[in-house]
Design an enzyme around this catalytic site. Structure first.
Site, PDB file in Angstrom:
ATOM      1  N   ASN A  12       0.990  -0.980  -0.154  1.00 60.71           N
ATOM      2  CA  ASN A  12       0.235   0.004  -0.012  1.00 60.71           C
ATOM      3  C   ASN A  12       0.988   0.807   0.117  1.00 60.71           C
ATOM      4  O   ASN A  12       1.589   1.996   0.859  1.00 60.71           O
ATOM      5  CB  ASN A  12      -1.110  -0.129   0.870  1.00 60.71           C
ATOM      6  CG  ASN A  12      -1.487   1.045   1.729  1.00 60.71           C
ATOM      7  OD1 ASN A  12      -1.911   2.054   0.667  1.00 60.71           O
ATOM      8  ND2 ASN A  12      -1.857   1.548   2.387  1.00 60.71           N
ATOM      9  N   TRP A  13       1.218   2.041  -1.136  1.00 54.57           N
ATOM     10  CA  TRP A  13       2.066   2.809  -1.586  1.00 54.57           C
ATOM     11  C   TRP A  13       0.731   4.441  -0.205  1.00 54.57           C
ATOM     12  O   TRP A  13       2.002   5.284  -0.499  1.00 54.57           O
ATOM     13  CB  TRP A  13       2.559   3.875  -3.011  1.00 54.57           C
ATOM     14  CG  TRP A  13       2.958   1.932  -3.802  1.00 54.57           C
ATOM     15  CD1 TRP A  13       3.533   0.857  -3.252  1.00 54.57           C
ATOM     16  CD2 TRP A  13       2.959   2.055  -4.711  1.00 54.57           C
ATOM     17  NE1 TRP A  13       3.451   0.371  -4.041  1.00 54.57           N
ATOM     18  CE2 TRP A  13       3.798   0.929  -4.869  1.00 54.57           C
ATOM     19  CE3 TRP A  13       2.998   2.835  -5.770  1.00 54.57           C
ATOM     20  CZ2 TRP A  13       4.700   0.428  -6.407  1.00 54.57           C
ATOM     21  CZ3 TRP A  13       3.848   2.528  -7.613  1.00 54.57           C
ATOM     22  CH2 TRP A  13       4.094   1.644  -7.499  1.00 54.57           C
ATOM     23  N   LYS A  14       0.277   4.325  -0.251  1.00 53.06           N
ATOM     24  CA  LYS A  14      -0.428   5.410   0.757  1.00 53.06           C
ATOM     25  C   LYS A  14      -0.248   6.506  -0.215  1.00 53.06           C
ATOM     26  O   LYS A  14      -0.131   6.264  -2.034  1.00 53.06           O
ATOM     27  CB  LYS A  14       0.109   5.789   1.916  1.00 53.06           C
ATOM     28  CG  LYS A  14       0.019   4.325   2.821  1.00 53.06           C
ATOM     29  CD  LYS A  14       0.270   4.806   3.876  1.00 53.06           C
ATOM     30  CE  LYS A  14      -0.062   2.682   4.472  1.00 53.06           C
ATOM     31  NZ  LYS A  14       0.575   2.982   6.585  1.00 53.06           N
ATOM     32  N   HIS A  98      -9.029   1.232   4.998  1.00 56.28           N
ATOM     33  CA  HIS A  98      -8.115   1.117   5.974  1.00 56.28           C
ATOM     34  C   HIS A  98      -8.396   2.367   6.956  1.00 56.28           C
ATOM     35  O   HIS A  98      -9.234   3.279   7.354  1.00 56.28           O
ATOM     36  CB  HIS A  98      -6.904   2.220   5.250  1.00 56.28           C
ATOM     37  CG  HIS A  98      -5.386   1.742   5.310  1.00 56.28           C
ATOM     38  ND1 HIS A  98      -5.140   2.531   6.535  1.00 56.28           N
ATOM     39  CD2 HIS A  98      -4.029   1.358   4.932  1.00 56.28           C
ATOM     40  CE1 HIS A  98      -4.049   2.194   6.738  1.00 56.28           C
ATOM     41  NE2 HIS A  98      -3.782   1.459   5.893  1.00 56.28           N
ATOM     42  N   GLU A 100      -6.864   4.437   7.963  1.00 55.49           N
ATOM     43  CA  GLU A 100      -6.399   6.047   7.622  1.00 55.49           C
ATOM     44  C   GLU A 100      -8.179   6.811   7.137  1.00 55.49           C
ATOM     45  O   GLU A 100      -7.309   7.699   6.884  1.00 55.49           O
ATOM     46  CB  GLU A 100      -4.956   5.845   6.915  1.00 55.49           C
ATOM     47  CG  GLU A 100      -3.853   5.965   7.807  1.00 55.49           C
ATOM     48  CD  GLU A 100      -2.649   5.355   6.659  1.00 55.49           C
ATOM     49  OE1 GLU A 100      -2.700   5.494   5.437  1.00 55.49           O
ATOM     50  OE2 GLU A 100      -1.715   5.282   7.103  1.00 55.49           O
ATOM     51  N   GLU A 170      -5.500  -5.446  10.824  1.00 56.36           N
ATOM     52  CA  GLU A 170      -4.579  -4.436  11.059  1.00 56.36           C
ATOM     53  C   GLU A 170      -4.081  -3.734  12.572  1.00 56.36           C
ATOM     54  O   GLU A 170      -5.433  -2.505  11.733  1.00 56.36           O
ATOM     55  CB  GLU A 170      -4.253  -3.296   9.731  1.00 56.36           C
ATOM     56  CG  GLU A 170      -4.000  -3.684   8.066  1.00 56.36           C
ATOM     57  CD  GLU A 170      -3.169  -2.576   7.344  1.00 56.36           C
ATOM     58  OE1 GLU A 170      -1.753  -3.447   7.166  1.00 56.36           O
ATOM     59  OE2 GLU A 170      -4.055  -2.162   7.185  1.00 56.36           O
ATOM     60  N   GLY A 176       2.580   1.908  10.475  1.00 57.60           N
ATOM     61  CA  GLY A 176       3.841   2.972  10.530  1.00 57.60           C
ATOM     62  C   GLY A 176       4.487   4.232  11.688  1.00 57.60           C
ATOM     63  O   GLY A 176       4.630   4.181  11.446  1.00 57.60           O
ATOM     64  N   SER A 216       3.533  -2.017  10.752  1.00 57.37           N
ATOM     65  CA  SER A 216       4.979  -2.326  10.436  1.00 57.37           C
ATOM     66  C   SER A 216       6.037  -3.629   9.613  1.00 57.37           C
ATOM     67  O   SER A 216       6.655  -4.071  10.549  1.00 57.37           O
ATOM     68  CB  SER A 216       5.585  -1.557  11.818  1.00 57.37           C
ATOM     69  OG  SER A 216       4.963  -0.434  12.412  1.00 57.37           O
ATOM     70  N   GLY A 237       2.808  -1.534   4.420  1.00 57.95           N
ATOM     71  CA  GLY A 237       2.671   0.324   3.739  1.00 57.95           C
ATOM     72  C   GLY A 237       4.178   0.309   3.671  1.00 57.95           C
ATOM     73  O   GLY A 237       5.372   0.272   2.383  1.00 57.95           O
ATOM     74  N   GLY A 238       5.474   1.036   4.240  1.00 62.41           N
ATOM     75  CA  GLY A 238       6.306   2.419   4.519  1.00 62.41           C
ATOM     76  C   GLY A 238       7.702   0.896   3.698  1.00 62.41           C
ATOM     77  O   GLY A 238       8.112   1.473   2.916  1.00 62.41           O
TER      78      GLY A 238
HETATM   79  P1  PGA Z   1       3.268   0.265   7.282  1.00 66.28           P
HETATM   80  O1  PGA Z   1       1.571   0.943   6.930  1.00 66.28           O
HETATM   81  O2  PGA Z   1       3.412  -1.809   6.793  1.00 66.28           O
HETATM   82  O3  PGA Z   1       4.443   1.345   6.587  1.00 66.28           O
HETATM   83  O4  PGA Z   1       2.849   0.050   9.135  1.00 66.28           O
HETATM   84  C1  PGA Z   1       0.706  -0.620   6.899  1.00 66.28           C
HETATM   85  C2  PGA Z   1      -0.566   0.046   6.134  1.00 66.28           C
HETATM   86  O5  PGA Z   1      -1.584   1.149   6.839  1.00 66.28           O
HETATM   87  O6  PGA Z   1      -1.581  -1.011   5.468  1.00 66.28           O
END
Ligand code: PGA
Length: 258
Positions: A12-14, A98, A100, A170, A176, A216, A237-238
């Site tokens: 997930n590149w956000k 998600h 966020e 999650e 993050g 993470s 994500g990251g």
């Molecule tokens: P993260 O994000 O790996 O940067 O913690 C995961 C996600 O939001 O799906």
């Protein structure tokens, strides 16, 4: 771990990368993901790059997911993107709910349910995210929150409608932040979800459901986290923003099974 469930790892590149870096990343990823890999791999770029990423991945086995969709089919929804548009530009999957979106953008449980319904109705495969905040965990409300999110999103559906669904557990506090849920915490919640699915639907349905872990996930912890009982891949994500960190995670489930 059921041998029937093919692990699924999605990046997930956000709201990150640019057009050039997006294309470079997926072109290198495409060369690195073996045709015979037993892991399903996908990327979720921001809306403006979906087309070019889908074109770059055309003919590969890497899927393209959107990070969001609107619940209406079409019409006067300024600034929104429809499920059909996502299919049209080459998406096969979409991330729904998600944290966020839920916690930062204020997306309600009802909105999540409507988005899931629409995605399923047009054949877009949803990755439904569920997870508790740190306050909810500390207040011993993890079960109530995770199952509540699941109940409300899957309300009114039959198992037959949900064959393409993927779940992602999650914990919000692990996203993050560099914090991970412990293997025991992950095992417990995945088992809880699968028990609920078995009671609400059928045990065969629950056994076949793929449940990713997200929060993470990094090369250093991927093998351990993806080996936890009931974990069928990761939503990353990251670490999905560079091949050097994403590829070891994509390869982790195979390493675990070797
Ligand atoms: P993260 O994000 O790996 O940067 O913690 C995961 C996600 O939001 O799906």
């Amino acid at each position: 771990m059921s041998s029937q469930r093919v692990p699924i790892v999605a990046g997930n590149w956000k709201m990150n990368l640019d057009r050039k870096r997006a294309v470079e990343l997926v072109c290198r990823l495409r060369e690195s993901v073996l045709a015979d890999s037993r892991v399903e791999v996908g990327v979720a770029p921001p809306f403006p790059y979906l087309s070019v990423v889908a074109e770059s991945l055309h003919g590969s086995r890497i899927f393209v997911a959107a990070q969001n969709l609107h619940w209406e089919k079409e019409g006067a929804c300024t600034g929104e993107v429809s499920a059909k548009m996502l299919l049209d530009v080459g998406c096969s999957h979409v991330i729904v709910g998600h944290s966020e979106r839920r916690h930062v953008m204020g997306e309600s449980a009802d909105a999540v349910a409507r988005k899931l319904d629409l995605a399923l109705s047009v054949g877009l495969k949803p990755i439904l995210c569920i997870g508790e905040t740190i306050e909810e965990r500390k207040g011993a409300r993890t079960e109530e929150v995770v199952l509540g999110q699941l109940k409300s999103a899957l309300k009114g559906h039959r198992a037959e409608d949900l064959q393409d669904l993927v779940l992602a557990y999650e914990p919000v506090w692990a996203i993050g932040t560099g914090l991970n849920a412990s293997p025991e915490q992950i095992r417990e919640v995945h088992a809880l979800i699968r028990r609920w699915l078995a009671e609400r639907f059928l045990s065969t349905f629950a056994d076949a459901m793929r449940i990713q872990y997200g929060g993470s996930v990094k090369p250093a912890n991927a093998a351990e986290l993806l080996a936890v009982e009931g974990v069928d891949g990761a939503l990353v994500g990251g670490a999905s923003l560079a091949l050097e960190t994403f590829l070891p995670i994509v390869q982790a489930p195979r390493v675990v099974r070797a």
